[in-house]
Scaffold this motif. Structure first.
Motif, PDB file in Angstrom:
ATOM      1  N   SER A  97     -56.575-111.252 -92.197  1.00 25.44           N
ATOM      2  CA  SER A  97     -57.317-112.202 -93.023  1.00 25.44           C
ATOM      3  C   SER A  97     -56.525-112.566 -94.264  1.00 25.44           C
ATOM      4  N   PHE A  99     -66.833-118.788 -90.217  1.00 30.06           N
ATOM      5  CA  PHE A  99     -66.737-117.529 -90.948  1.00 30.06           C
ATOM      6  C   PHE A  99     -65.284-117.183 -91.329  1.00 30.06           C
ATOM      7  N   GLU A 100     -64.317-118.025 -90.908  1.00 33.69           N
ATOM      8  CA  GLU A 100     -62.930-117.776 -91.264  1.00 33.69           C
ATOM      9  C   GLU A 100     -62.708-118.131 -92.736  1.00 33.69           C
ATOM     10  N   LEU A 139     -69.128-118.077 -96.809  1.00 35.40           N
ATOM     11  CA  LEU A 139     -69.662-117.485 -95.583  1.00 35.40           C
ATOM     12  C   LEU A 139     -68.841-116.278 -95.141  1.00 35.40           C
ATOM     13  N   SER A 140     -67.530-116.285 -95.438  1.00 32.87           N
ATOM     14  CA  SER A 140     -66.702-115.117 -95.102  1.00 32.87           C
ATOM     15  C   SER A 140     -67.165-113.903 -95.886  1.00 32.87           C
ATOM     16  N   CYS A 191     -70.225-113.455 -97.125  1.00 29.95           N
ATOM     17  CA  CYS A 191     -71.550-113.081 -96.593  1.00 29.95           C
ATOM     18  C   CYS A 191     -71.403-112.227 -95.329  1.00 29.95           C
ATOM     19  N   GLN A 192     -70.531-112.646 -94.428  1.00 30.15           N
ATOM     20  CA  GLN A 192     -70.349-111.895 -93.193  1.00 30.15           C
ATOM     21  C   GLN A 192     -69.800-110.498 -93.474  1.00 30.15           C
ATOM     22  N   ARG A 193     -68.876-110.400 -94.457  1.00 25.95           N
ATOM     23  CA  ARG A 193     -68.325-109.090 -94.771  1.00 25.95           C
ATOM     24  C   ARG A 193     -69.403-108.172 -95.348  1.00 25.95           C
ATOM     25  N   SER A 201     -71.488-106.968 -92.521  1.00 23.15           N
ATOM     26  CA  SER A 201     -70.711-106.014 -91.718  1.00 23.15           C
ATOM     27  C   SER A 201     -70.652-104.665 -92.404  1.00 23.15           C
ATOM     28  N   MET A 212     -73.921-110.852 -88.254  1.00 19.64           N
ATOM     29  CA  MET A 212     -74.335-112.175 -88.727  1.00 19.64           C
ATOM     30  C   MET A 212     -73.856-113.212 -87.724  1.00 19.64           C
ATOM     31  N   GLU A 213     -74.782-114.044 -87.231  1.00 20.01           N
ATOM     32  CA  GLU A 213     -74.474-115.015 -86.189  1.00 20.01           C
ATOM     33  C   GLU A 213     -75.005-116.378 -86.596  1.00 20.01           C
ATOM     34  N   PHE A 246     -78.940-119.385 -89.064  1.00 17.68           N
ATOM     35  CA  PHE A 246     -78.156-118.204 -89.395  1.00 17.68           C
ATOM     36  C   PHE A 246     -79.035-116.971 -89.196  1.00 17.68           C
TER      37      PHE A 246
END
Length: 884
Positions: free
Chosen positions: A659, A830-831, A845-846, A848-850, A853, A859-860, A871
């Motif tokens: 990343s 999410f990238e 959003l990256s 948020c996903q982290r 996790s 998160m989908e 979401f």
């Protein structure tokens, strides 16, 4: 003893002699003097002789309408008249019940003497009685013909003969019934034989027999009943049968007369009805009788059922009841033997089978047809939906199918899943709760249904379905048999399912070993470390007796915990002492949840080895309960996943390193443009420093340079937020708390943007381990992203936020009615630094996903029913994430 018949003949001869003498003296009656006097004396003697007789005497003229000219006192008294004169005023034909009998007697009398002609006669009051008439013609010397008729009341003799006839018929019926019952032990055939003989004896065309079964009076035999009439008589409550059925008296209704019978009986034209209880003495109680049921008879012909025959039949019912009871006892004993043999056969057939399909087919193949199982099926419940799916069915022709043949309504499913009770449907065509596929149910003429839940280890696994072609009332013994059989089948099914689960777990372990071997192959240079990791990937098992608080551990389990058997006390407390202090409360709550709340036991936690080192293990277990729901045993597996967690951590680092490459590229792109602008502005400022006319322009250039530097600073800050490890402040929280706070903070902005906000938070959600501030940050980010997406659209603008529990996860959804994200780029959002906005860094959003996790969640994103994006956030229930 005096011969009465002989005396009567003698008297007739004497009367005939006197009549001849009277005829001889007829000529003298016209002469004066002693001729008339002698004639009168002779007449008086004749009269006195007639009146002295106890039988009736009548003297009548010849011919079909021969007039009666003289009768004795006995005759007019027999007919109930007050005098001879009153009797003679009535025509002779009027004394006969049937005037044709009078004509028939007169014809016979003209042909010669008549002896003992029997007919029914009428008294003065209209009552009927039986009489016997004899007639002798007498011819006088002068040729006059008269008849001397003798009459006798034979009513008593006729009644005696009728009693003897009825008793003889009764004995013949009993003999026939006994003969047939001795030849046939089958209850159904015996019932039909009894019913046929009863109807023949009583001369009726309709009849049936009900027997007491459970709390019902069930129709077991019938004759002459139409299908619609029989449907109304199929069963009654034995505690409270209809009033018209309970009475044991003969009931008949004249045409046009109001009847106590129900409408369906009157529609059949029933005019006579009788229902008689079938009872036998109870050996245990003196004077008490056991009620077996009722036999009923009926006729559409008024007067068809004679009172005398009915009373005679009523006396037979005790013997009929004994015959039924004997056959029933024999049938029950025979059925018990058959059931035991069937259960043994089923047990032998399924006990050693491990494949589910083999168990189902073997069980269905042996469901006895003689107990009403023309067809049988087994359906098992799906764990995901709780709905049954038919796995196998045996059709009436013996063919086995493995496809769904019928569906069950929710109202009926409740009886099996919640109440776990037997269900009986007597007419499938009238009950919509079992929705049938015509080719299997209707096509085979199946009309009656019995369903028994399959229970194993206090779990409802499915249903055993029994279907029959004929209407059937299942006896208590039949139901009990099918319940025992269902229990055997359920145990076999449960064993097959456990075997399948164990096999699946073995395959999973095999896959895990294969994965480790692949890692070992790819990291060949680290052979020593891989060998150590492979050794650590061992798995052990344990068995905890909850009541005795004693545990048995496998050798591998002792090795994982780093102790020997003599160092471990084998108690629950000893196990908890080996758990890491920070995880001890968490593990204890998970154990309590499995024992007393029926929750799954599948968790990861840390343990402390005697040398002070830590390991991470994964434990799975199942609890065995008794019938009352009390936990008995806990069987489980333990796996050392320390190395696996270490590999996951390395993989996360590698993922972050990858990343960072994207971040570096993004930073270069995001910083290059504003930095180029700053350089251009600085050159322009340098060139114009000495020109006082460009002061205002220089100030604008400096402001633009500051703005460009601010953009660079914002990019750097976001990159630092993304790359900086999060310090999670984890605690047990209600997920609705941070959701409500995020909604509160964004409500004003949403109202100003004209966005409608709808929420659906579930109440009483289980708590989760989470950092409520970071969860709030994620929800706020999703709300503001949705707001920005809907800024330029017209029409309804709406955001929907909900929360609920699903399969051990807390699920939070944030949906919008915006324009949505094209499907071909949805996987990229999410990238880091990827964005679909005109402005923005693409890091939100990256981050948020982290955050999700780091909570051990997922998160989908997918298309929303509202038109925009959906979401979905999933966070595990009461499962903490550990970082080492």
């Amino acid at each position: 003893m005096k011969d009465e018949h002989k005396t009567k003949k003698q008297l007739i001869r004497e009367l005939a002699g006197l009549r001849r003498r009277v005829s001889e003296l007829e000529a003298l009656t016209s002469e004066p003097g002693r001729g008339k006097e002698k004639a009168f004396q002779l007449e008086q003697k004749t009269r006195d002789l007639m009146d002295s007789l106890t039988i009736g005497i009548a003297i009548s003229a010849p011919g079909p309408e021969g007039e009666v000219v003289e009768v004795n006192t006995a005759l007019w008294k027999i007919f109930g008249y007050d005098s001879e004169l009153e009797f003679l005023k009535i025509p002779a034909s009027h004394h006969y019940h049937d005037p044709k009998e009078r004509k028939r007697f007169s014809v016979l009398r003209e042909q010669g003497p008549v002896k003992d002609y029997e007919a029914r006669f009428k008294r003065k009051d209209g009552s009927l009685f039986w009489g016997s008439v004899s007639a002798i013609p007498i011819t006088s010397e002068v040729g006059t013909v008269q008849f001397i008729n003798t009459f006798k009341d034979i009513t008593e003799r006729k009644q005696t003969e009728e009693t003897h006839r009825r008793r003889h018929a009764e004995l013949e019926s009993i003999n026939r019934i006994i003969g047939k019952t001795l030849q046939e032990f089958d209850l159904e055939k015996r019932l039909h034989a009894i019913l046929e003989e009863a109807m023949a004896f009583l001369g009726v065309e309709l009849g049936g027999i009900h027997l007491v079964q459970q709390d019902q009076l069930a129709l077991r035999a019938w004759k002459g009943l139409s299908p619609s009439f029989r449907a109304h008589l199929l069963s009654f409550s034995s505690a409270d049968p209809p009033a018209w059925y309970k009475g044991s008296d003969l009931s008949q209704t004249e045409p046009g007369e109001e009847s106590l019978l129900p409408d369906f009986a009157r529609q059949e034209g029933i005019q006579m009805w009788a229902s008689i209880p079938l009872t036998i003495p109870m050996a245990e109680r003196e004077g008490k009788r056991e009620w077996l049921g009722n036999i009923f008879v009926a006729s559409r012909r008024y007067g068809a059922l004679k009172g005398g025959d009915f009373e005679a039949f009523r006396k037979m019912t005790g013997q009929l009841a004994l015959a039924i009871d004997h056959s029933r006892s024999y049938l029950e004993a025979n059925r018990r033997l058959v059931r035991l043999d069937v259960l043994k056969e089923i047990d032998r057939a399924i006990i050693r089978r491990l494949e589910l399909k083999e168990v189902l087919h073997a069980a269905l193949d042996r469901v006895p047809k003689e107990l009403g199982a023309d067809a049988a099926a087994i359906s098992l419940f799906k764990k995901e939906t709780g709905r049954p799916k038919v796995f196998a069915m045996r059709l009436p022709n013996g063919i086995l199918i493995d496809e769904e043949a019928f569906t069950i309504a929710e109202s009926l499913l409740h009886w099996f899943l919640e109440r776990r009770e037997v269900v009986i449907i007597y007419d499938l065509t009238e009950d919509p709760r079992l929705q049938m596929h015509r080719q299997y149910i209707n096509g085979n003429g199946l009309s009656c249904y019995l369903g028994v839940p399959l229970i194993a280890r206090d779990n409802a696994l499915g249903i055993l379905h029994i279907l029959s072609r004929e209407p059937r009332i299942y006896a208590d013994e039949d139901i009990e048999f099918f319940k025992i059989m269902a229990g055997q089948v359920a145990i076999a099914i449960d064993n097959a399912l456990l075997f399948d689960t164990t096999r699946q777990r073995a395959l999973e372990l095999e896959e895990k070993v294969n994965e480790l071997e692949q890692v070992s192959e790819s990291l060949r240079e680290s052979r020593d470390r891989l060998a150590e990791a492979h050794r650590i990937a061992r798995m052990g098992n344990w068995d905890w007796d909850v009541l005795q608080n004693r545990s048995r551990l496998s050798e591998q389990t002792y090795e994982i915990f780093g102790v020997s058997p003599d160092q471990f006390a084998g108690t629950y407390e000893a196990f908890l002492n080996s758990v890491h202090p920070c995880d001890r409360d968490f593990v204890a709550k998970a154990v309590d949840g499995a024992l007393y709340k029926g929750r799954d036991f599948d968790l990861e936690h840390r343990i402390l080895l005697p040398d002070g080192s830590e390991r991470i293990i994964r434990e799975r277990a199942e609890v065995t309960f008794d019938k009352s729901g009390k936990p008995l045993r806990m069987l489980g597996t333990v796996q050392d996943v320390t190395r696996e967690k270490e590999l996951e951590r390395v993989a996360r680092i590698q993922e972050k390193m990858a990343s960072l490459g994207h971040v570096a590229a993004g930073m270069a792109h995001e910083i290059r443009n504003p930095l180029s602008g700053i350089n251009i502005l600085l050159e322009a400022i340098k060139e114009n420093l000495g020109d006082p006319e460009t002061v205002e322009d220089l100030e604008g250039m400096i402001d633009e340079a500051k703005a460009a530097a601010g953009k660079i600073e914002a990019v750097v800050k976001r990159v630092m937020d993304f790359s900086r490890p999060s310090t999670l402040q984890m605690r047990l929280v209600d997920i609705n708390g941070p959701i409500e706070e995020a909604i509160r903070l964004s409500s004003v902005t949403l109202q100003e943007s004209g966005i409608e906000l709808e929420t659906d938070p579930a109440s009483d959600l289980p708590r989760v381990y989470a950092d409520d501030k970071l969860i709030e940050q994620v929800i706020l980010n999703l709300i503001f992203n949705a707001q920005e997406a809907m800024e330029e659209i017209s029409g309804t603008k709406k955001i929907f936020i909900s929360s609920h529990e699903e399969g051990g996860w807390i699920v939070v959804r944030v949906c919008d009615s915006g324009p949505g994200i094209p499907p071909n780029v949805r996987d990229k959002i999410f990238e880091p630094f990827y964005t679909t906005k005109k402005s923005g860094t693409g890091i939100g959003l990256s981050i948020c996903q982290r955050i999700i996790s780091d909570h051990g969640g997922i998160m989908e994103v997918s298309a929303s029913d509202l038109g925009g994006e959906d979401f979905t956030i999933r966070i595990p229930v009461e499962k903490r994430t550990m970082s080492r």
